[in-house]
Each structure stands twice: as C-alpha cells, then as structure tokens.
Scaffold this motif. Sequence first.
Motif, PDB file in Angstrom:
ATOM      1  N   TYR A 136       0.839  -1.192   0.000  1.00 62.16           N
ATOM      2  CA  TYR A 136       0.000   0.000   0.000  1.00 62.16           C
ATOM      3  C   TYR A 136       0.877   1.246   0.000  1.00 62.16           C
ATOM      4  O   TYR A 136       2.085   1.189   0.262  1.00 62.16           O
ATOM      5  CB  TYR A 136      -0.943   0.018   1.217  1.00 62.16           C
ATOM      6  N   ASN A 137       0.261   2.384  -0.302  1.00 67.47           N
ATOM      7  CA  ASN A 137       0.944   3.676  -0.320  1.00 67.47           C
ATOM      8  C   ASN A 137       0.586   4.482   0.913  1.00 67.47           C
ATOM      9  O   ASN A 137      -0.572   4.473   1.360  1.00 67.47           O
ATOM     10  CB  ASN A 137       0.570   4.484  -1.570  1.00 67.47           C
ATOM     11  N   LEU A 138       1.557   5.186   1.453  1.00 67.27           N
ATOM     12  CA  LEU A 138       1.322   6.113   2.554  1.00 67.27           C
ATOM     13  C   LEU A 138       1.220   7.516   1.976  1.00 67.27           C
ATOM     14  O   LEU A 138       2.097   7.955   1.222  1.00 67.27           O
ATOM     15  CB  LEU A 138       2.469   6.037   3.566  1.00 67.27           C
ATOM     16  N   ILE A 152       4.822   0.987   0.746  1.00 70.75           N
ATOM     17  CA  ILE A 152       5.189  -0.044   1.717  1.00 70.75           C
ATOM     18  C   ILE A 152       4.947  -1.407   1.060  1.00 70.75           C
ATOM     19  O   ILE A 152       3.806  -1.849   0.903  1.00 70.75           O
ATOM     20  CB  ILE A 152       4.356   0.080   3.018  1.00 70.75           C
ATOM     21  N   ASN A 153       6.015  -2.045   0.658  1.00 72.50           N
ATOM     22  CA  ASN A 153       5.894  -3.320  -0.054  1.00 72.50           C
ATOM     23  C   ASN A 153       6.717  -4.438   0.579  1.00 72.50           C
ATOM     24  O   ASN A 153       6.777  -5.540   0.047  1.00 72.50           O
ATOM     25  CB  ASN A 153       6.306  -3.140  -1.512  1.00 72.50           C
ATOM     26  N   ARG A 154       7.368  -4.149   1.709  1.00 77.38           N
ATOM     27  CA  ARG A 154       8.164  -5.175   2.386  1.00 77.38           C
ATOM     28  C   ARG A 154       7.593  -5.413   3.776  1.00 77.38           C
ATOM     29  O   ARG A 154       7.592  -4.525   4.621  1.00 77.38           O
ATOM     30  CB  ARG A 154       9.622  -4.727   2.497  1.00 77.38           C
ATOM     31  N   GLY A 172      -3.173  11.744   7.583  1.00 79.80           N
ATOM     32  CA  GLY A 172      -2.629  10.840   6.578  1.00 79.80           C
ATOM     33  C   GLY A 172      -3.345   9.512   6.592  1.00 79.80           C
ATOM     34  O   GLY A 172      -4.096   9.192   7.515  1.00 79.80           O
ATOM     35  N   TYR A 173      -3.099   8.721   5.565  1.00 77.89           N
ATOM     36  CA  TYR A 173      -3.758   7.424   5.457  1.00 77.89           C
ATOM     37  C   TYR A 173      -2.897   6.489   4.607  1.00 77.89           C
ATOM     38  O   TYR A 173      -1.959   6.906   3.927  1.00 77.89           O
ATOM     39  CB  TYR A 173      -5.152   7.577   4.823  1.00 77.89           C
ATOM     40  N   ASN A 174      -3.223   5.201   4.686  1.00 78.70           N
ATOM     41  CA  ASN A 174      -2.607   4.248   3.768  1.00 78.70           C
ATOM     42  C   ASN A 174      -3.659   3.837   2.744  1.00 78.70           C
ATOM     43  O   ASN A 174      -4.819   3.595   3.073  1.00 78.70           O
ATOM     44  CB  ASN A 174      -2.021   3.040   4.505  1.00 78.70           C
ATOM     45  N   LYS A 175      -3.240   3.763   1.490  1.00 80.22           N
ATOM     46  CA  LYS A 175      -4.175   3.532   0.388  1.00 80.22           C
ATOM     47  C   LYS A 175      -3.812   2.232  -0.315  1.00 80.22           C
ATOM     48  O   LYS A 175      -2.675   2.029  -0.746  1.00 80.22           O
ATOM     49  CB  LYS A 175      -4.131   4.697  -0.602  1.00 80.22           C
TER      50      LYS A 175
END
Length: 390
Positions: A136-138, A152-154, A172-175
């Motif tokens: 996911y993306n922050l 975040i891919n690990r 902020g959020y994670n998408k």
Amino acid sequence: MSKNFKIYLGVFLVILAIMGIFQVNKKPIVDWRKNFDPNSKTPFGLFVFNKEADHLFGNNLERINQSPYDYYSKEKETPKHNILIIEKNLDTESWRKILDKVNSGSSAMLISRSLPEMLEDSLKFRLWINNSDTKYNLEFTDVKLKTDTLLINRLPDSRGFTKINKSIEILGYNKTSGFGNDEYKNANFIKVKHGQGYFYLYSEPSAISNYYLLKSRSAYPTKLFSFLPQQKTIWFTESKSAGNSQSPMRFILANPPLRYALYIAVLGLALFMIFNAKRKQRIVPIVEPLKNTSLEFVKSIGNLYLQEGDFHDMMAKKAQYFLHKIRLDLLIDTSNLDEDFIKKLHLKTGVKIETIQEAVSLIKKAQDPYSNVMKEDFIKMNSLLDDILK
C-alpha cells in the motif's frame, strides 16, 4: 612436547580449520524482525533515523534514555516541548505523565503499531489492525504534500485508526488498490487535541526504518515530522532490553561470532585439561615483583611544583592533558573552544552546559601566558575537569 600432545594438537587444529571453513562459507542471515531499535542496523532498525534525527529536528532534539515517568518525576518544571515516542511499551504511569504534559500545552508524537487501551479511551479512538500482506501507499491529506508518498511493499501490516471522534483531524492514510479501480483508504496519521496540547498518532513506524529510508528517496519521512511545532523535542529512547542483564557474557552469547569463539575456547581448554591431567606441576619459585616507584616520582614532582608556586604552569599542563583526552577519547576537535565545542562536549558527556562553560573559561585563562592565575583558579579548574572526565 610429547608425541601424544602433538597428535592431539594436530587434531584440534584440523577441527578448528574445518569449523572456520564452514563459518566463512556461511551466508549472512538478514534479521527482518521489526525491532525499531535506535541503535540497530537491521532493515527495520532505526540506526539511520537516529543518525539524521538531530538535523531533522534542527539540532533541537534531546535523547532521554529513561522512562517518561522517571524523567518527569525529576524535572518538575519543563517548558512546552515536543515528546517523541517510537514503538515503546511504556508503563501506565509514564503514559499518565505524557497525558499531563500534553494537557499542559506540549505536543506528543506517538509512532507505534500498538497503543495502550487507557490512551485509546482517553483520546476516543481505536487502533485497527489488518494482517493482510498487500502492499500500500502512505499519503498525507494535505494537498500541498500530495506528491510526498511512500510505497510499503516489504512486510506490510497495514495498521490504522478507527472509531475516530469527529473532533479528531486525519493527517494521513494508507491507500490500497482493490478490484478494478477501487481504492481503500485507512487513516494511519491523526491529530487529537488534549487539553491545551495535541497528540500526533502514527501507526506505521516502518516508514522511518533503515530499509525505507535507504531504499526510497521519498520526502515522506521528513514531512511526517513537519507537523510538530517548532520547539524543543524530547525523544525517549530507553532500550527495550531495560531490566535485562547487560553482562559481558550476555553480550557474547548474543553475537554468533563471539559465541562460536567462546565455544571453541572452552572446548580447547577442556581438551588441554584432559590430556594434561596426569602431568605434575613443578614448584614455581617465588619471584618478588619489581617495586613500583611511579607514585613516589609523581608525588616528588607535585611537591616541587607546589614549592615553586607556579600555579599557571600546572594549570596549563592540566588543561593540555584534558584537551588531549577529549580529542583521543571523544573525538572532538579542540582547536576552537567555542560554543560548538561546548555543545558537542555536553552531548557526549552529559555534563551540564554551565559546568562546561566555566571549565572552558578557566582553560582559556590557563592558555593565556599573561593571565594572572591564583591557587583557587587551579583547584577550581582541576575539580571541573575531573568531573567532566568521569
């Protein structure tokens, strides 16, 4: 040396060589545990962040290696400041101290994958955990920071906040991407007002780990701390192993190379004792040790200086020795005894700045060949320098 002993020694050396070959060819094992230790160089340690933290906070950062409860119990009056907590399991009283400080006007940034229930109840939110391994993306909610994202891919664990009170601001959020063009957003960075201050709660400490700081060139981690007010920041870095034994044996057993060396040494000593158990020890003659006259020599030189009354020379030599120790042990440049030197010495020794400033003033006086030095100056400087070098 007997023939049997040579055979045993040869066998031992062959075994040692074989173990060495296996150890050299052994592939290093990467520790992917999320320890978030400021001194750890593992992928999810905080060594890089710890190294760059002073610059990130404008050299207005203080590291405290004790719990908030212990620190604030000693420091009765503290001006408004920022509190930084990164992945810590604090005791209840420490959390109460933090709540009190924020209530009085300070700001606290808590970067953690888990928070105590008493804090969730006080601030009216709940921490949401998704065990999915989907990347996911922050991102930030501020449109000015729209381009500052981090993938975040690990080992993602996608944590965020839910049951958020209406008074809480989402920063902020994670998408994550769903089926088709669907996107799912989960709040992972919130701002909560508490009394006269604010809590900044962030649930993704991986973003400031060694792995993502070195792998990604995104400005996301830097912008994360830009939400804090421009004031002094106190980072509680108390070791997670506080209370555990810190003995040399524990340190040796925690490091594989040292542990193997210890095992080999013990094995070699055991073999030596077994094969030499029947040997008789010859009588060792008593040899009187040489008399150490160094102390008497030092006393004689000291008495000579006292008789001469040359306190200026003694003071200059003491200052020269002190600066040499600072360069050798603390690796601080002593060519300029300015404010920068005082700050570096304060950070590395923990001695109060006022004490260091007074000591530097006396050192400069000792270095001035035309200054008028009294016995009291020498005694005072000697006491201050000894305190700094403890």
